[in-house]
Design an enzyme around this catalytic site. Structure first.
Site, PDB file in Angstrom:
ATOM      1  CE1 TYR A   1     -32.714 -15.754 -10.462  1.00 51.50           C
ATOM      2  CE2 TYR A   1     -30.797 -16.110 -11.868  1.00 51.50           C
ATOM      3  CZ  TYR A   1     -31.369 -15.563 -10.732  1.00 51.50           C
ATOM      4  OH  TYR A   1     -30.592 -14.823  -9.865  1.00 51.50           O
ATOM      5  CB  ALA A   2     -31.406 -17.206 -18.072  1.00 49.31           C
TER       6      ALA A   2
ATOM      7  CB  VAL B   1     -42.550  -7.396  -5.815  1.00 47.86           C
ATOM      8  CG1 VAL B   1     -41.677  -6.786  -4.739  1.00 47.86           C
ATOM      9  CG2 VAL B   1     -42.069  -8.787  -6.195  1.00 47.86           C
TER      10      VAL B   1
ATOM     11  CG  ASN C   1     -32.606  -8.094  -3.164  1.00 47.79           C
ATOM     12  OD1 ASN C   1     -31.553  -8.557  -3.566  1.00 47.79           O
ATOM     13  ND2 ASN C   1     -33.303  -8.657  -2.174  1.00 47.79           N
TER      14      ASN C   1
ATOM     15  CB  SER D   1     -36.630 -13.048 -14.987  1.00 50.79           C
ATOM     16  OG  SER D   1     -35.596 -13.513 -14.132  1.00 50.79           O
ATOM     17  CE  LYS D   2     -32.523 -12.078 -11.259  1.00 49.13           C
ATOM     18  NZ  LYS D   2     -32.944 -11.027 -10.324  1.00 49.13           N
TER      19      LYS D   2
ATOM     20  CB  SER E   1     -28.289 -13.062 -12.513  1.00 50.19           C
ATOM     21  OG  SER E   1     -27.631 -14.310 -12.579  1.00 50.19           O
TER      22      SER E   1
END
Ligand code: NAD
Length: 258
Positions: A150-151, A59, A85, A153-154, A137
């Site tokens: 991560y946080a 991706v 996903n 990005s979500k 998330s």
């Protein structure tokens, strides 16, 4: 052209993506799983006896994405849903986490989702129908120590979901997000094995008192892509055993007679 609807799932070779592919098959859809792990995706397609089409797809690579969507369309003749996903995680305190780790997470979790959303969206807008589900998330809406990229990005995925829904719903394309709590997948078990994650506090903090099974996330994704959700767009569906609803401070009942 096949009568059956078709879904393309990124990161579909394992975990939530694979469970989602199986759920769509159960509901009578055609399924394409695109994954950077071509071998595993192909093994899963073989195990499905051709019911799932496996495509090599990173991706981060727009050309590979364009090719994968074209091949899926060529194979099934239609595209009705996209499940964004594919996702990764990198841990580290904010003061030391390397910029390369920050970029690696955003490249896949956010930029990868944008590319796929745009490619699928153009096709769906032209046909006047479609549904997209992005994986968010519980980390999207709160501070997640050691998991900043991560946080972030979500959180951005939630924002992208809402903007896409507002731009596209009147043209027939619904866009939603699913925000899972912790799910028993390789993403989680590999961090437990590496001593980076202890699921016990998470389980204690979750009203359901257990982690989710991938199938439980898959059913929510499939619902949002289905006609049963025909008036649902721009929504973030928490599939987290009650985690989001709980403000996290335990209640101790007064002792008898006190
Ligand atoms: P997983 O690690 O089990 O599977 C992820 C899949 O994505 C793998 O097959 C991997 O090969 C593929 N992938 C990785 N990089 C890719 C790339 N560049 N291009 C294409 N495919 C790529 O993960 P999972 O636990 O099933 O998580 C799936 C999604 O759900 C992710 O977006 C994750 O952030 C989200 N999520 C997971 C949990 C959890 O507890 N497991 C919780 C909340 C959200």
């Amino acid at each position: 052209m096949t009568e059956k609807k078709t879904v393309l799932i990124t990161g579909g070779a394992r975990g939530i993506g694979l469970a989602t592919g199986r759920e769509f098959l159960r509901r009578g859809w055609n399924v394409t799983i695109g994954d950077v792990d071509r071998e595993e995706a192909e093994a899963q397609a073989r195990a499905s006896e051709g019911a799932m089409l496996a495509l090599a797809m990173d991706v981060r690579d727009r050309t590979a994405i364009d090719e994968a969507f074209a091949r899926s369309l060529d194979h099934w003749g239609r595209l009705d849903a996209l499940v964004n996903n594919a996702g990764i995680q990198r841990h580290g305190p904010l003061e030391t986490i390397p910029f390369a780790d920050w970029n690696a997470v955003l490249d896949i979790n956010l930029h990868g989702a944008f590319h796929c959303l745009q490619v699928a969206g153009r096709h769906m807008l032209a046909q006047g129908s479609g549904a997209i589900v992005n994986l968010a998330s519980i980390a999207a809406t709160r501070g997640a120590p050691g998991r900043a990229p991560y946080a972030v990005s979500k959180a951005a995925i939630v924002s992208l979901t809402k903007t896409a829904a507002v731009e596209w719903t009147e043209r027939g394309v619904r866009v939603n997000a699913v925000a899972p709590g912790y799910v028993e997948t390789d993403l989680v078990t590999s961090f437990v094995a590496a001593g980076r994650l202890d699921t016990a506090p998470m389980i204690a903090r979750t009203p359901a008192r257990r982690l989710a099974r991938p199938e439980e996330i898959a059913r929510a994704i499939a619902f949002l892509c289905s006609d049963d959700a025909s008036y649902v767009s721009g929504h973030v569906l928490h599939v987290d055993g009650g985690f989001e609803a709980d403000y996290g401070v335990p209640f101790f009942p007064p002792k008898q007679g006190a």
